[in-house]
Motif scaffolding. Sequence first.
Motif, mmCIF file in Angstrom:
data_model
loop_
_atom_site.group_PDB
_atom_site.id
_atom_site.type_symbol
_atom_site.label_atom_id
_atom_site.label_comp_id
_atom_site.label_asym_id
_atom_site.label_seq_id
_atom_site.Cartn_x
_atom_site.Cartn_y
_atom_site.Cartn_z
ATOM 1 N N ILE A 41 0.839 -1.204 0.000
ATOM 2 C CA ILE A 41 0.000 0.000 0.000
ATOM 3 C C ILE A 41 0.870 1.249 0.000
ATOM 4 N N ASN A 42 1.841 1.292 0.902
ATOM 5 C CA ASN A 42 2.703 2.470 1.003
ATOM 6 C C ASN A 42 3.472 2.718 -0.292
ATOM 7 N N THR A 43 3.936 1.650 -0.925
ATOM 8 C CA THR A 43 4.690 1.799 -2.169
ATOM 9 C C THR A 43 3.804 2.284 -3.301
ATOM 10 N N LEU A 44 2.619 1.710 -3.432
ATOM 11 C CA LEU A 44 1.698 2.116 -4.496
ATOM 12 C C LEU A 44 1.250 3.566 -4.323
ATOM 13 N N CYS A 45 1.152 4.002 -3.073
ATOM 14 C CA CYS A 45 0.693 5.364 -2.792
ATOM 15 C C CYS A 45 1.846 6.352 -2.631
ATOM 16 N N GLU A 46 3.079 5.839 -2.769
ATOM 17 C CA GLU A 46 4.274 6.694 -2.616
ATOM 18 C C GLU A 46 4.285 7.394 -1.260
ATOM 19 N N ARG A 47 3.938 6.629 -0.217
ATOM 20 C CA ARG A 47 3.956 7.137 1.157
ATOM 21 C C ARG A 47 4.812 6.219 2.008
ATOM 22 N N ARG A 48 5.496 6.782 2.979
ATOM 23 C CA ARG A 48 6.352 5.973 3.837
ATOM 24 C C ARG A 48 5.559 5.249 4.923
ATOM 25 N N ARG A 49 4.612 5.944 5.543
ATOM 26 C CA ARG A 49 3.915 5.382 6.705
ATOM 27 C C ARG A 49 2.413 5.643 6.628
ATOM 28 N N LEU A 50 1.844 5.393 5.467
ATOM 29 C CA LEU A 50 0.393 5.545 5.327
ATOM 30 C C LEU A 50 -0.315 4.385 6.019
ATOM 31 N N ALA A 51 0.100 3.158 5.680
ATOM 32 C CA ALA A 51 -0.461 1.953 6.299
ATOM 33 C C ALA A 51 0.566 1.373 7.261
ATOM 34 N N PHE A 52 0.080 0.822 8.367
ATOM 35 C CA PHE A 52 0.962 0.264 9.382
ATOM 36 C C PHE A 52 0.698 -1.225 9.538
ATOM 37 N N ALA A 53 1.768 -1.988 9.708
ATOM 38 C CA ALA A 53 1.639 -3.415 9.982
ATOM 39 C C ALA A 53 1.544 -3.609 11.492
ATOM 40 N N SER A 54 0.541 -4.362 11.924
ATOM 41 C CA SER A 54 0.378 -4.638 13.351
ATOM 42 C C SER A 54 1.430 -5.632 13.811
ATOM 43 N N ARG A 55 1.946 -5.424 15.013
ATOM 44 C CA ARG A 55 2.914 -6.366 15.577
ATOM 45 C C ARG A 55 2.232 -7.634 16.077
ATOM 46 N N THR A 56 0.929 -7.534 16.329
ATOM 47 C CA THR A 56 0.168 -8.696 16.777
ATOM 48 C C THR A 56 -0.683 -9.181 15.622
ATOM 49 N N PRO A 57 -0.411 -10.374 15.062
ATOM 50 C CA PRO A 57 -1.163 -10.862 13.908
ATOM 51 C C PRO A 57 -2.665 -10.863 14.154
ATOM 52 N N GLY A 58 -3.389 -10.296 13.176
ATOM 53 C CA GLY A 58 -4.839 -10.293 13.259
ATOM 54 C C GLY A 58 -5.426 -9.152 14.069
ATOM 55 N N ARG A 59 -4.577 -8.271 14.626
ATOM 56 C CA ARG A 59 -5.066 -7.147 15.415
ATOM 57 C C ARG A 59 -4.425 -5.864 14.933
ATOM 58 N N PRO A 60 -5.080 -4.721 15.024
ATOM 59 C CA PRO A 60 -6.456 -4.605 15.472
ATOM 60 C C PRO A 60 -7.446 -5.029 14.385
ATOM 61 N N GLN A 61 -8.624 -5.457 14.803
ATOM 62 C CA GLN A 61 -9.662 -5.817 13.849
ATOM 63 C C GLN A 61 -10.407 -4.557 13.443
ATOM 64 N N ALA A 62 -9.838 -3.823 12.525
ATOM 65 C CA ALA A 62 -10.418 -2.552 12.092
ATOM 66 C C ALA A 62 -10.123 -2.339 10.616
ATOM 67 N N LEU A 63 -10.950 -1.520 9.994
ATOM 68 C CA LEU A 63 -10.743 -1.124 8.610
ATOM 69 C C LEU A 63 -10.236 0.309 8.593
ATOM 70 N N ASN A 64 -9.156 0.564 7.886
ATOM 71 C CA ASN A 64 -8.644 1.919 7.731
ATOM 72 C C ASN A 64 -8.967 2.422 6.332
ATOM 73 N N PHE A 65 -9.685 3.540 6.264
ATOM 74 C CA PHE A 65 -10.083 4.136 4.996
ATOM 75 C C PHE A 65 -9.159 5.311 4.668
ATOM 76 N N PHE A 66 -8.689 5.354 3.414
ATOM 77 C CA PHE A 66 -7.849 6.449 2.946
ATOM 78 C C PHE A 66 -8.552 7.123 1.763
ATOM 79 N N ALA A 67 -8.677 8.429 1.849
ATOM 80 C CA ALA A 67 -9.346 9.189 0.794
ATOM 81 C C ALA A 67 -8.391 9.437 -0.365
#
Length: 206
Positions: A41-67
């Motif tokens: 995601i970050n590479t396609l959007c040319e952003r360094r920290r737009l999306a974050f990988a959780s350190r705990t697999p499967g958490r948080p259970q949330a959807l992040n929306f980017f405009a």
Amino acid sequence: MPLLTTARFATTVAQPRQMPPEGPPEVAFVGRSNAGKSTAINTLCERRRLAFASRTPGRPQALNFFALGPADRVDALLVDTPGYGYAKVPPGVRQGWDALAGPYLRARHSLRGVVIALDVRREVTEADVAMLSWIDPRVDLLVLLTKSDKLGFEQRSRARRAGAARLAALFPERGIEVIAFSATARFGLDEARSRSEAWLAPPALG
């Protein structure tokens, strides 16, 4: 300017009632934990920290929306879903996603396409098949074989052909495109971005 490079954070959805109204076209990214989804995601959007990988697999259970689009309006949305690799068996995948991501991927009318991140060094698993089966059949699919720079050209080509063949056999009606992708070496980037932005384009008039 590519549409994806206009991405900025819009909202985090942790409960169904927080879901934004249907409207602009959406593309969602899904993937097993540690498959490189956030990096893609970050590479396609040319952003360094737009999306974050959780350190705990499967958490948080949330959807992040980017405009996406000009700063004063939302032309489309990119949606980052939680990793599903924490489940040991396919039924567990559905149970974990049923409350939020499951219904989103199954019944969201604004969803035009789903990008699935799969580690090129791993075979397609039962959990991957269960996830692909769960997504609304009307939605287009694109598989990114991430971390493809870890393999040589011949190995990478064989892995892509093998993955494409298996997915075609399992889902002959879906026409799933498979792309060898590397955020580090930046190959597969143009193809992935082009396909995603085609899904996000407004429908033609007339």
